[in-house]
Design a protein around this motif. Structure first.
Motif, short mmCIF file in Angstrom:
data_model
loop_
_atom_site.label_atom_id
_atom_site.label_comp_id
_atom_site.label_asym_id
_atom_site.label_seq_id
_atom_site.Cartn_x
_atom_site.Cartn_y
_atom_site.Cartn_z
N ASN A 97 0.81 -1.23 0.00
CA ASN A 97 0.00 0.00 0.00
C ASN A 97 0.84 1.28 0.00
O ASN A 97 0.43 2.30 0.54
N LEU A 98 2.02 1.21 -0.62
CA LEU A 98 2.86 2.39 -0.74
C LEU A 98 2.55 3.16 -2.02
O LEU A 98 2.94 4.31 -2.17
N LEU A 99 1.88 2.50 -2.95
CA LEU A 99 1.37 3.15 -4.15
C LEU A 99 0.20 2.32 -4.65
O LEU A 99 -0.04 1.21 -4.19
N SER A 100 -0.55 2.89 -5.56
CA SER A 100 -1.68 2.20 -6.16
C SER A 100 -1.42 2.02 -7.65
O SER A 100 -0.88 2.94 -8.30
N LEU A 101 -1.79 0.89 -8.18
CA LEU A 101 -1.61 0.66 -9.61
C LEU A 101 -2.48 1.60 -10.43
O LEU A 101 -2.22 1.81 -11.61
N SER A 102 -3.47 2.21 -9.80
CA SER A 102 -4.33 3.18 -10.47
C SER A 102 -3.76 4.59 -10.43
O SER A 102 -4.31 5.51 -11.05
#
Length: 127
Positions: A97-102
């Motif tokens: 949850n350090l970045l989102s693929l979206s």
């Protein structure tokens, strides 16, 4: 979160600080790549091992071309394998949850000419 992800990517890409490497382990690693090269008829090998608290060992064995030994400064292209490592890193960051693929590419990188600012990390991974 975005700054943490960028910091992690930056840390992974930075060269390690020179530290003393165990000479016995270094000899064993060198013997291993020399043996692997000879046993498998490989022209040349370059390897690097990072051990936390001990530093980085760099070893080479064999030749790059006729009469030219491989040295630690020789750069080998790994072609499309770079995409695999980058993709795995991005998926691990998303898993934590350090970045989102979206997320938009431009949430992490500056704008580039002729690049759509709405491109997502997921779209890049599918490319």
């Amino acid at each position: 979160m975005k700054k943490l992800a960028l910091l992690l990517i930056w840390c992974v890409s930075q060269p390690t600080v020179a530290q003393p490497f165990n000479p016995t382990l270094a000899q064993r690693l060198q013997f291993t790549i020399d043996s692997m090269r000879a046993a498998n008829g490989i022209k040349g090998i370059s390897a690097s091992v990072y051990v936390p608290g001990m530093g980085t060992w760099k070893g080479t064995s064999g030749i790059s071309s006729a009469g030219v030994p491989i040295s630690p400064s020789v750069v080998f292209g790994i072609g499309s394998n770079t995409k695999l490592f980058t993709g795995v890193l991005l998926l691990k960051l998303a898993e934590q949850n350090l970045l989102s693929l979206s997320d938009s590419l431009h949430a992490y990188l500056p704008p580039f000419n002729n690049i759509n600012p709405n491109i997502t990390i997921r779209q890049l991974l599918h490319h």
